[in-house]
Design a protein around this motif. Structure first.
Motif, PDB file in Angstrom:
ATOM      1  N   GLU A 221       0.808  -1.212   0.000  1.00 39.51           N
ATOM      2  CA  GLU A 221       0.000   0.000   0.000  1.00 39.51           C
ATOM      3  C   GLU A 221       0.847   1.270   0.000  1.00 39.51           C
ATOM      4  OE1 GLU A 221      -2.860  -0.001   3.100  1.00 39.51           O
ATOM      5  OE2 GLU A 221      -3.884  -1.820   2.421  1.00 39.51           O
ATOM      6  N   ASP A 222       1.938   1.264   0.789  1.00 39.28           N
ATOM      7  CA  ASP A 222       2.788   2.462   0.852  1.00 39.28           C
ATOM      8  C   ASP A 222       3.389   2.784  -0.516  1.00 39.28           C
ATOM      9  OD1 ASP A 222       2.248   2.784   3.507  1.00 39.28           O
ATOM     10  OD2 ASP A 222       4.130   1.922   4.221  1.00 39.28           O
ATOM     11  N   LEU A 223       3.854   1.745  -1.216  1.00 32.83           N
ATOM     12  CA  LEU A 223       4.439   1.961  -2.538  1.00 32.83           C
ATOM     13  C   LEU A 223       3.390   2.485  -3.508  1.00 32.83           C
ATOM     14  CD1 LEU A 223       6.873   1.699  -4.446  1.00 32.83           C
ATOM     15  CD2 LEU A 223       6.114  -0.631  -4.946  1.00 32.83           C
ATOM     16  N   GLU A 224       2.187   1.924  -3.469  1.00 32.58           N
ATOM     17  CA  GLU A 224       1.124   2.371  -4.364  1.00 32.58           C
ATOM     18  C   GLU A 224       0.739   3.823  -4.078  1.00 32.58           C
ATOM     19  OE1 GLU A 224      -0.153   0.791  -7.005  1.00 32.58           O
ATOM     20  OE2 GLU A 224       1.426  -0.673  -6.585  1.00 32.58           O
ATOM     21  N   PHE A 225       0.706   4.191  -2.788  1.00 30.93           N
ATOM     22  CA  PHE A 225       0.391   5.573  -2.422  1.00 30.93           C
ATOM     23  C   PHE A 225       1.473   6.521  -2.945  1.00 30.93           C
ATOM     24  CE2 PHE A 225       0.983   9.216   0.381  1.00 30.93           C
ATOM     25  CZ  PHE A 225      -0.299   9.757   0.421  1.00 30.93           C
ATOM     26  N   LEU A 226       2.730   6.151  -2.733  1.00 33.05           N
ATOM     27  CA  LEU A 226       3.837   6.991  -3.193  1.00 33.05           C
ATOM     28  C   LEU A 226       3.792   7.178  -4.706  1.00 33.05           C
ATOM     29  CD1 LEU A 226       6.738   5.579  -0.992  1.00 33.05           C
ATOM     30  CD2 LEU A 226       5.727   7.853  -0.813  1.00 33.05           C
ATOM     31  N   LYS A 227       3.533   6.087  -5.422  1.00 36.84           N
ATOM     32  CA  LYS A 227       3.504   6.173  -6.887  1.00 36.84           C
ATOM     33  C   LYS A 227       2.346   7.038  -7.360  1.00 36.84           C
ATOM     34  CE  LYS A 227       4.053   3.407 -11.057  1.00 36.84           C
ATOM     35  NZ  LYS A 227       3.321   4.352 -11.906  1.00 36.84           N
ATOM     36  N   ARG A 228       1.184   6.864  -6.758  1.00 34.24           N
ATOM     37  CA  ARG A 228       0.002   7.639  -7.169  1.00 34.24           C
ATOM     38  C   ARG A 228       0.212   9.137  -6.926  1.00 34.24           C
ATOM     39  NH1 ARG A 228      -3.189   4.931  -4.483  1.00 34.24           N
ATOM     40  NH2 ARG A 228      -3.400   6.220  -2.619  1.00 34.24           N
ATOM     41  N   GLU A 229       0.700   9.486  -5.751  1.00 27.65           N
ATOM     42  CA  GLU A 229       0.907  10.891  -5.428  1.00 27.65           C
ATOM     43  C   GLU A 229       2.068  11.492  -6.220  1.00 27.65           C
ATOM     44  OE1 GLU A 229      -1.083  12.726  -3.775  1.00 27.65           O
ATOM     45  OE2 GLU A 229      -2.377  11.082  -3.135  1.00 27.65           O
ATOM     46  N   PHE A 230       3.090  10.667  -6.479  1.00 26.84           N
ATOM     47  CA  PHE A 230       4.226  11.182  -7.242  1.00 26.84           C
ATOM     48  C   PHE A 230       3.833  11.478  -8.679  1.00 26.84           C
ATOM     49  CE2 PHE A 230       8.210  11.122  -9.566  1.00 26.84           C
ATOM     50  CZ  PHE A 230       9.007  11.913  -8.749  1.00 26.84           C
ATOM     51  N   GLU A 231       2.973  10.657  -9.261  1.00 25.83           N
ATOM     52  CA  GLU A 231       2.491  10.914 -10.618  1.00 25.83           C
ATOM     53  C   GLU A 231       1.748  12.241 -10.685  1.00 25.83           C
ATOM     54  OE1 GLU A 231       0.148   7.513 -11.525  1.00 25.83           O
ATOM     55  OE2 GLU A 231       1.858   6.279 -12.144  1.00 25.83           O
ATOM     56  N   GLU A 232       0.978  12.558  -9.641  1.00 26.84           N
ATOM     57  CA  GLU A 232       0.267  13.830  -9.594  1.00 26.84           C
ATOM     58  C   GLU A 232       1.242  14.984  -9.389  1.00 26.84           C
ATOM     59  OE1 GLU A 232      -3.288  16.187  -9.586  1.00 26.84           O
ATOM     60  OE2 GLU A 232      -2.849  14.138 -10.225  1.00 26.84           O
ATOM     61  N   PHE A 233       2.249  14.748  -8.567  1.00 27.60           N
ATOM     62  CA  PHE A 233       3.260  15.764  -8.271  1.00 27.60           C
ATOM     63  C   PHE A 233       4.060  16.155  -9.512  1.00 27.60           C
ATOM     64  CE2 PHE A 233       7.918  15.804  -7.461  1.00 27.60           C
ATOM     65  CZ  PHE A 233       8.055  17.081  -6.937  1.00 27.60           C
ATOM     66  N   ILE A 234       4.496  15.174 -10.272  1.00 21.93           N
ATOM     67  CA  ILE A 234       5.431  15.441 -11.375  1.00 21.93           C
ATOM     68  C   ILE A 234       4.744  16.065 -12.581  1.00 21.93           C
ATOM     69  CG2 ILE A 234       5.296  13.280 -12.677  1.00 21.93           C
ATOM     70  CD1 ILE A 234       8.379  13.271 -12.639  1.00 21.93           C
ATOM     71  N   LYS A 235       3.421  16.002 -12.655  1.00 20.99           N
ATOM     72  CA  LYS A 235       2.704  16.621 -13.773  1.00 20.99           C
ATOM     73  C   LYS A 235       2.906  18.126 -13.811  1.00 20.99           C
ATOM     74  CE  LYS A 235      -1.055  13.207 -13.973  1.00 20.99           C
ATOM     75  NZ  LYS A 235      -2.498  12.990 -13.693  1.00 20.99           N
ATOM     76  N   GLY A 236       3.272  18.728 -12.679  1.00 24.38           N
ATOM     77  CA  GLY A 236       3.403  20.172 -12.622  1.00 24.38           C
ATOM     78  C   GLY A 236       4.795  20.700 -12.868  1.00 24.38           C
ATOM     79  N   LEU A 237       5.736  19.840 -13.237  1.00 24.72           N
ATOM     80  CA  LEU A 237       7.106  20.310 -13.435  1.00 24.72           C
ATOM     81  C   LEU A 237       7.202  21.376 -14.516  1.00 24.72           C
ATOM     82  CD1 LEU A 237       9.480  17.214 -13.106  1.00 24.72           C
ATOM     83  CD2 LEU A 237       9.239  19.154 -11.565  1.00 24.72           C
ATOM     84  N   ILE A 238       6.515  21.161 -15.623  1.00 20.11           N
ATOM     85  CA  ILE A 238       6.492  22.161 -16.699  1.00 20.11           C
ATOM     86  C   ILE A 238       5.039  22.590 -16.896  1.00 20.11           C
ATOM     87  CG2 ILE A 238       7.008  22.660 -19.104  1.00 20.11           C
ATOM     88  CD1 ILE A 238       9.492  22.189 -17.533  1.00 20.11           C
TER      89      ILE A 238
END
Length: 530
Positions: A221-238
Motif C-alpha cells: 500500500e505504501d508503494l502504491e500511495f507513493l507512486k500515485r501521489e508522485f504521478e500527480e506531483f510530477i505533472k506540474g514540473l512544466i
C-alpha cells in the motif's frame, strides 16, 4: 470581484469593460517590451565596452529574436516538441543566427547553445561562473533546497554521498539481484496480458526499484500511495507558474505535501531507530540511511559539519524519485519501440549479445552480476544562469542571463552523426571511442554528472536482456512526443505473441514499415514456434 469594482466606478456596459481590459493589456505589453529593450541595450553596451569578462575580449551577445511579449517564442518551441522533428525549433534558428542564439522560452529570456564545445564549458564552469536555473514552475514545485538548484559545497557533499553509496560493492550485489527479480516478475505477468502499455509497465519497474534504493519501501500500500501521489506531483514540473486552486501547479504542490508527510515519517522513524542502536553501524541499506548517518557523524576536518535537517532530507528523497518516473522508464520504452521497428537489431541483440551472457550463466550456475551488464538516459538539456559576463568562443553570455545547453540538438546534428533520426545501433561500432567526446552527453556532464549513471544503465540492461531472451511481442504504431518531457503518444501498446525469431528457418520479406525502419530491403528470418 474585479468586474464589480469596474461597474461601481461607472463602467456599466460590456463595451466599457472590454475597452478597459484592452487598455490595461496594452499597457502591460508596452511595459514588458520597454523592459526587454532596456535589458538588451544594456547588454549591447556591456558587449562593446568590455568584450566579455570571462574570455579576454571580443565576445558579442548571440544574435536572435525574443519573439512576442510575455510568450516569446514558446509556442514554436512547444510545437516542435510535438512534431517528428523535435529539434526543428533549434535547427531553424541555427541557420538564421548560428549555433548559439538568444530567444525567449517559458517566460525567460535565454541563450540556447547547440555547440558541443560551448556546452562543455558551461557544464564544467559550475559554481563560480554558472549556477542551476530552471523554469519557475520547477523551482516552485521543488523548492529552494532542491538538488537541481543546490550549489557549492553542499551540492558536492550530497553528490559524493549518493554516488559513493551507489558504487559500493555491497550495494551493487544486492541491487542487481533485486532489479532482476523485479524485471522477471513483471515480464512474467505480461504473458497473461493480451495488450499492455510498455510506458506504464516500465514505470512500475523503475519506480519500485528506485523507492527500494531510496527508502527500502517494498511492494504494498505504501508503494502504491507513493507512486500515485508522485504521478500527480510530477505533472506540474512544466506548467504555467500559477498557484491558484484548481491549477496544475496547485494540484502538484498539494500532492507534494502528501508525499512529504509520508516520506518524513519514514525518515523520522529511521532516525529514531538509529539513535537507539547500540551495535556498531553496518552497511547503509538505502539513501535515507546514507544521509542520516552523514548527519550524525563527527566532522573529519576543522570545519564544523552541519547536520542535514529532516525536512531537507525528505524533500530531496522525493526529488530523487524523478528518474523512476521519467528518464529510466522512458529509456526502456524507447528501446522497445526502436527494437520493434528494427527486427535485424533485435535479432543481433538476442543472438550475438545478450544470449551469450544467458548461456554462460546457465552453464556455470552463477547468478548475474553488475559487471555482466555494461550499456542511455534521456536528458534534452540543462539550464544554467551566468553569475558574471563570460566569453565562450566569441559568444558573450551576459551576467544574469540563463543558458540552455541543448544536448538533443547536438545528438541530432548531421555534422556529428549520420542519419541521426534513423535508429542504427551499428553506428557505435563505427564510432567506437569517439562516442566519449563533447558530442555525446546522454547523462549530462561536469560536476553534476548524474550520480546514478551506472544504476540507470544496469536497470535498462537487465530489462532488455530478459525482454529479448524470454518475451516475444508485436508493437502497435505509436509516436514520440518531446514536450514537456519525452513520452509515447499512446504509451506504446504491444501485444504478446507465441512466435519466436530464429536464424535457421524460413525467410519472409519484411513489411514496408519494417523496411523503412531498417532503411533497406534486407530479408529477415522468422518462424512460428512449434
Amino acid at each position: 470581484m474585479a468586474l464589480y469594482i469596474v461597474k461601481s466606478e461607472g463602467f456599466e456596459s460590456k463595451e466599457d469593460m472590454g475597452l478597459l481590459i484592452i487598455i490595461f493589456s496594452l499597457m502591460g505589453v508596452v511595459w514588458f517590451w520597454y523592459k526587454m529593450k532596456k535589458m538588451m541595450r544594456k547588454e549591447d553596451i556591456g558587449t562593446n565596452k568590455s568584450g566579455g569578462s570571462g574570455g579576454g575580449g571580443g565576445g558579442v551577445v548571440p544574435k536572435g529574436n525574443l519573439g512576442w511579449p510575455f510568450i516569446g517564442e514558446t509556442l514554436h518551441f512547444i510545437a516542435s516538441g510535438y512534431s517528428s522533428q523535435p529539434v526543428s525549433f533549434m535547427d531553424k534558428r541555427k541557420l538564421l543566427h548560428g549555433k548559439v542564439f538568444k530567444t525567449h522560452l517559458l517566460g525567460t529570456p535565454i541563450i540556447v547553445s547547440t555547440d558541443p564545445d560551448v556546452n562543455k564549458v558551461v557544464l564544467q564552469n559550475h559554481g563560480n561562473t554558472f549556477i542551476p536555473a530552471y523554469p519557475k514552475s520547477i523551482t516552485e514545485l521543488l523548492g529552494e533546497h532542491s538538488i537541481l538548484q543546490m550549489n557549492g559545497s553542499l551540492q558536492k557533499r550530497l553528490h559524493a554521498l549518493i554516488a559513493g553509496f551507489l558504487r559500493s560493492p555491497q550495494f551493487k550485489t544486492r541491487i542487481t539481484a533485486h532489479i532482476e527479480s523485479s524485471v522477471v516478475s513483471t515480464l512474467g505477468s505480461w504473458q497473461h496480458m493480451q495488450v499492455l502499455l510498455v510506458q506504464e509497465e516500465t514505470k512500475k519497474i523503475a519506480f519500485e526499484v528506485l523507492v527500494e534504493v531510496l527508502m527500502s519501501v517494498g511492494p504494498g500500500e505504501d508503494l502504491e500511495f507513493l507512486k500515485r501521489e508522485f504521478e500527480e506531483f510530477i505533472k506540474g514540473l512544466i506548467c504555467l507558474p500559477i498557484k491558484l486552486p484548481g491549477t496544475r501547479l496547485y494540484k502538484s504542490l498539494k500532492a507534494k505535501e502528501r508525499l512529504l508527510k509520508v516520506v518524513k515519517k519514514i525518515v523520522e522513524e529511521r532516525k529514531l531507530a538509529m539513535e537507539e542502536e547500540t551495535d556498531e553501524k553496518g552497511m547503509a541499506k538505502d539513501a535515507v540511511d546514507v544521509l542520516l548517518r552523514d548527519s550524525s557523524e563527527e566532522p573529519s576536518s576543522d570545519q564544523i559539519k552541519q547536520s542535514l535537517p529532516l525536512d531537507f532530507i525528505s524533500g530531496n528523497i522525493i526529488e530523487m524519485m524523478i528518474p523512476g518516473e521519467e528518464t529510466v522508464p522512458m529509456a526502456m520504452t524507447l528501446a522497445v519501440k526502436f527494437l520493434s521497428d528494427c527486427p535485424v537489431a533485435l535479432q543481433q541483440l538476442m543472438v550475438r549479445g545478450e544470449h551469450g551472457i544467458k548461456k554462460q550463466k546457465k552453464e556455470s550456475g552463477e547468478d548475474y552480476s553488475w559487471t555482466d551488464y555494461l550499456m542511455a538516459n534521456i536528458i534534452n538539456g540543462v539550464w544554467r544562469k551566468a553569475l558574471k559576463d563570460i566569453d565562450i568562443k566569441g559568444y558573450l553570455i551576459p551576467k544574469g542571463w540563463c543558458v540552455l545547453t541543448s544536448f538533443i540538438s547536438v545528438h541530432m546534428d548531421e555534422e556529428n552523426y549520420e542519419n541521426p533520426y534513423h535508429f542504427e545501433p551499428w553506428r557505435w561500432e563505427k564510432i567506437g571511442a569517439a562516442a566519449n567526446n563533447n558530442s555525446f552527453t546522454p547523462f549530462g556532464g561536469g560536476q553534476r554528472l548524474c550520480p546514478g549513471l551506472e544504476l540507470s544503465r544496469l536497470e535498462i540492461s537487465i530489462f532488455l536482456h530478459h525482454l529479448v531472451t524470454t518475451y516475444r511481442w508485436v508493437a502497435q504504431e505509436d509516436e514520440i512526443i518531446y514536450f514537456p518531457t519525452v513520452k509515447m503518444k499512446k504509451k506504446l501498446p504491444i501485444k504478446s505473441q507465441l512466435d519466436r525469431y530464429d536464424q535457421t528457418q524460413t525467410l519472409e520479406v519484411l513489411s514496408p514499415h519494417q523496411k523503412g525502419a531498417i532503411g533497406n530491403g534486407n530479408l529477415y528470418t522468422y518462424i512460428s514456434k512449434e
